[in-house]
Design an enzyme around this catalytic site. Structure first.
Site, mmCIF file in Angstrom:
data_model
loop_
_atom_site.group_PDB
_atom_site.id
_atom_site.type_symbol
_atom_site.label_atom_id
_atom_site.label_comp_id
_atom_site.label_asym_id
_atom_site.label_seq_id
_atom_site.Cartn_x
_atom_site.Cartn_y
_atom_site.Cartn_z
ATOM 1 C CE LYS A 269 -5.508 -6.557 40.945
ATOM 2 N NZ LYS A 269 -6.892 -6.869 41.302
ATOM 3 C CG ASN A 270 -6.733 -10.461 39.908
ATOM 4 O OD1 ASN A 270 -6.678 -9.707 40.880
ATOM 5 N ND2 ASN A 270 -7.289 -10.131 38.771
ATOM 6 N NE ARG B 122 -16.716 -6.354 44.249
ATOM 7 C CZ ARG B 122 -16.480 -7.623 43.994
ATOM 8 N NH1 ARG B 122 -15.284 -7.995 43.562
ATOM 9 N NH2 ARG B 122 -17.381 -8.554 44.193
ATOM 10 C CB CYS C 37 -15.889 -1.664 42.237
ATOM 11 S SG CYS C 37 -15.880 -2.713 40.799
ATOM 12 N NE ARG D 203 -16.627 -7.172 40.196
ATOM 13 C CZ ARG D 203 -15.331 -6.901 40.370
ATOM 14 N NH1 ARG D 203 -14.939 -5.649 40.467
ATOM 15 N NH2 ARG D 203 -14.444 -7.872 40.492
ATOM 16 N N PRO D 204 -22.005 -8.660 42.309
ATOM 17 C CG PRO D 204 -23.510 -9.920 41.061
ATOM 18 C CD PRO D 204 -22.558 -8.780 40.943
ATOM 19 C CB VAL D 205 -20.812 -11.934 46.830
ATOM 20 C CG1 VAL D 205 -19.634 -11.024 46.523
ATOM 21 C CG2 VAL D 205 -21.756 -11.301 47.858
ATOM 22 C CG ASP E 146 -9.092 -8.295 34.638
ATOM 23 O OD1 ASP E 146 -8.655 -9.066 35.498
ATOM 24 O OD2 ASP E 146 -10.229 -7.788 34.693
ATOM 25 C CB ILE F 44 -16.894 -10.042 32.065
ATOM 26 C CG1 ILE F 44 -16.297 -11.071 31.119
ATOM 27 C CG2 ILE F 44 -16.778 -10.459 33.539
ATOM 28 C CD1 ILE F 44 -16.889 -12.461 31.244
ATOM 29 N NE ARG G 29 -8.046 -1.517 44.174
ATOM 30 C CZ ARG G 29 -9.286 -1.975 44.161
ATOM 31 N NH1 ARG G 29 -10.271 -1.188 43.775
ATOM 32 N NH2 ARG G 29 -9.563 -3.214 44.510
HETATM 33 C C1 EPZ Z 1 -12.038 -11.717 39.198
HETATM 34 O O1 EPZ Z 1 -13.101 -10.977 39.751
HETATM 35 C C2 EPZ Z 1 -10.872 -10.755 39.114
HETATM 36 N N1 EPZ Z 1 -10.535 -10.326 40.473
HETATM 37 C C3 EPZ Z 1 -11.249 -9.557 38.243
HETATM 38 O O2 EPZ Z 1 -10.103 -8.721 38.138
HETATM 39 C C4 EPZ Z 1 -11.611 -10.074 36.859
HETATM 40 O O3 EPZ Z 1 -12.029 -8.997 36.053
HETATM 41 C C5 EPZ Z 1 -12.753 -11.109 36.983
HETATM 42 O O4 EPZ Z 1 -12.360 -12.168 37.878
HETATM 43 C C6 EPZ Z 1 -13.111 -11.740 35.642
HETATM 44 O O5 EPZ Z 1 -11.982 -12.350 35.094
HETATM 45 C C7 EPZ Z 1 -9.820 -11.148 41.263
HETATM 46 O O6 EPZ Z 1 -9.482 -12.266 40.889
HETATM 47 C C8 EPZ Z 1 -9.484 -10.632 42.628
HETATM 48 P P1 EPZ Z 1 -16.198 -13.064 38.491
HETATM 49 P P2 EPZ Z 1 -14.454 -11.741 40.227
HETATM 50 O O7 EPZ Z 1 -16.830 -13.541 39.739
HETATM 51 O O8 EPZ Z 1 -14.142 -13.099 40.734
HETATM 52 C C9 EPZ Z 1 -20.758 -12.200 37.965
HETATM 53 C C10 EPZ Z 1 -8.925 -6.726 38.091
HETATM 54 O O9 EPZ Z 1 -8.970 -5.812 37.263
HETATM 55 N N2 EPZ Z 1 -20.900 -12.740 39.329
HETATM 56 O O10 EPZ Z 1 -15.448 -14.068 37.646
HETATM 57 O O11 EPZ Z 1 -15.210 -10.807 41.092
HETATM 58 C C11 EPZ Z 1 -20.005 -10.881 37.953
HETATM 59 O O12 EPZ Z 1 -20.886 -9.807 38.168
HETATM 60 C C12 EPZ Z 1 -10.194 -7.366 38.602
HETATM 61 O O13 EPZ Z 1 -7.860 -7.241 38.525
HETATM 62 C C13 EPZ Z 1 -22.179 -12.941 39.844
HETATM 63 O O14 EPZ Z 1 -23.179 -12.665 39.185
HETATM 64 O O15 EPZ Z 1 -15.208 -11.883 38.852
HETATM 65 C C14 EPZ Z 1 -19.418 -10.859 36.564
HETATM 66 O O16 EPZ Z 1 -20.403 -10.386 35.662
HETATM 67 C C15 EPZ Z 1 -11.404 -6.607 38.135
HETATM 68 N N3 EPZ Z 1 -22.308 -13.440 41.104
HETATM 69 C C16 EPZ Z 1 -19.161 -12.337 36.246
HETATM 70 O O17 EPZ Z 1 -19.927 -13.083 37.194
HETATM 71 C C17 EPZ Z 1 -21.221 -13.775 41.867
HETATM 72 O O18 EPZ Z 1 -21.401 -14.242 43.016
HETATM 73 C C18 EPZ Z 1 -17.717 -12.768 36.393
HETATM 74 O O19 EPZ Z 1 -17.275 -12.287 37.626
HETATM 75 C C19 EPZ Z 1 -19.934 -13.569 41.329
HETATM 76 C C20 EPZ Z 1 -19.799 -13.057 40.055
#
Ligand code: EPZ
Length: 416
Positions: free
Chosen positions: A22-23, A92, A116, A121-123, A305, A327, A397
């Site tokens: 999926k990811n 998201r 969520c 989940r900040p961007v 995950d 994380i 999902r």
């Molecule tokens: C991806 O999410 C995956 N989703 C998540 O899988 C997975 O848990 C995560 O990576 C970590 O491996 C997809 O690929 C669609 P991150 P993502 O940005 O990219 C912080 C599942 O179960 N952060 O690597 O959103 C964030 O809060 C899902 O399939 C910021 O601060 O995760 C987290 O603490 C759940 N600012 C850390 O970084 C940002 O702009 C890592 O998040 C982005 C992230």
């Protein structure tokens, strides 16, 4: 609202095939927006998140044809860059449309995804990265409004590794003018896979899979075909379920290289592993697993995950173990549900202390997020009596037909 009912029925045994990841599929689908030529994607998983993101790009005007796990996309007809909140809030990962829309059309209006269950989940990393490439970005009424006549290559260092932020910047930089260097990138396998797709479309990318990636922008990207890699988390989920039920299973159509750390932890727990090119066999010889400490961290360390699933294994293991979640700030919601089944878990901030028990008791429990659902299924498979899991839409999902796949491994599980 579907429920899943499980009756503990002893070891899982046999063979199971995993779907495409999926990811990996989500950024691959987003990347098709970068080209006006037809794209063909195979091994696409039949999960809810994929259906939702396909609906979203159809809303933008793309043509989507689906035949089982094969997908044909034509984004030459995209006429809108507005990704509405009503759809984005359900997935998201829609944030992944921001980079491609901005790079191809010079503008994008993508709703802020919101949080969520597992965290806010900040961007900010996505936004700061695109601003570094020259995008003018404003947040208005819950939307990210991005504009850029043409993105310009630049150097950008992520504050912390972010999987989708790295993917977004990779896609945006592919069409930017000049060279972009991204530092402190995420290393997850989905990123080199996305880079491979972009290069097949004509992009010039070096270093994907390492913390420094350089991208030399091109003016257009052409169509191509691509196969979604196997789902490493679905693989780990089935292996952990077999370990918890003291079974013997072989996972097919998978890629052992993507989850060495998880396999190492299962071996530490006492499981015997045999690896092939695209298969993994886990044997327990009927023995109870040993409690094993895990600490989640960015790839190649233990994946967040897989945390909930491995915690379920530890609730049944011999001895005590700690589970540390580094994380996401709220990824322990499966704990209260596991405790309803008799699990002995003590929470201390980001650390869970799990004291293993010989058996858990089946009980009515509630799924709270995607991987928590999988954790409850694993506990239910190994518990005495009947477990009813409510709100299984969370499960759908990210897992396709997990109930039928588990039935084929001998589980007494049904959806009502
Ligand atoms: C991806 O999410 C995956 N989703 C998540 O899988 C997975 O848990 C995560 O990576 C970590 O491996 C997809 O690929 C669609 P991150 P993502 O940005 O990219 C912080 C599942 O179960 N952060 O690597 O959103 C964030 O809060 C899902 O399939 C910021 O601060 O995760 C987290 O603490 C759940 N600012 C850390 O970084 C940002 O702009 C890592 O998040 C982005 C992230």
């Amino acid at each position: 609202m579907d429920k899943i009912i499980i009756t503990g029925n002893g070891p899982l045994c046999g063979e199971v095939r995993v779907a495409g990841a999926k990811n990996a599929a989500l950024p691959i689908i987003a990347a098709t927006l970068l080209s006006a030529e037809p794209m063909h994607i195979s091994n696409v998983p039949g999960v809810r998140d994929i259906a939702t993101v396909l609906q979203l790009i159809e809303l933008l005007g793309a043509k989507v044809e689906r035949e089982d796990t094969d997908l044909s996309l034509d984004c030459s007809t995209v006429h809108s860059v507005h990704a509405p909140y009503e759809m984005v809030k359900t997935i998201r990962a829609s944030i992944l449309l921001l980079g491609p829309l901005l790079a191809r059309f010079g503008e994008a209006d993508v709703s802020l995804p919101g949080g969520c269950a597992i965290g806010t989940r900040p961007v900010n990393e996505h936004i700061m990265g695109l601003q570094a490439l020259g995008a003018d970005i404003r947040i208005e009424a819950g939307y990210i409004k991005a504009r850029a006549t043409r993105l310009k290559g630049a150097q950008y260092t992520f504050d912390a590794p972010s999987v989708t932020a790295t993917e977004n910047l990779l896609m945006a930089a592919a069409l930017a003018e000049g060279v972009t260097t991204l530092d402190n990138c995420a290393l997850e396998p989905e990123i080199p896979d996305l880079a491979q797709l972009l290069c097949a479309m004509g992009a010039k990318i070096e270093g994907a899979g390492t913390s420094t990636i350089s991208i030399e922008g091109v003016s257009t990207l052409h169509g191509t075909s691509h196969r979604v890699p196997p789902d490493r988390i679905e693989t780990g989920t089935f292996l952990t379920a077999a370990a918890a039920t003291r079974g013997d299973i072989t996972v097919l159509d998978t890629a052992p290289d993507f989850l060495h750390h998880v396999l190492g932890k299962l071996e530490q727990a006492g499981c015997k592993m045999e690896l092939g090119k695209d298969w993994i066999r886990l044997r327990t010889d009927g023995k109870r697993c040993k409690a094993t400490n895990i600490t989640t961290a960015p790839y190649p360390a233990f994946p967040t995950d897989m945390q909930a699933q491995f915690m379920a294994l530890n609730t049944l293991a011999e001895g005590s173990a700690t589970v540390v979640e580094n994380i996401f700030e709220n990824r322990f919601m499966h704990v209260a549900e596991l405790q309803r089944m008799g699990a002995d878990i003590e929470l201390q901030g980001h650390t869970a202390i799990v004291r293993g028990k010989e058996r858990l008791q089946g009980a009515p429990v509630m799924a709270t997020d995607l991987r928590a659902s999988a954790s409850l299924i694993i506990a239910g498979l190994a518990a005495d009596g009947e477990t009813t899991i409510d709100r299984v839409y969370h499960l759908d999902r990210g897992y396709a037909n997990i109930d039928t796949k588990l039935q084929e491994l001998g589980a007494h599980i049904r959806r009502v």
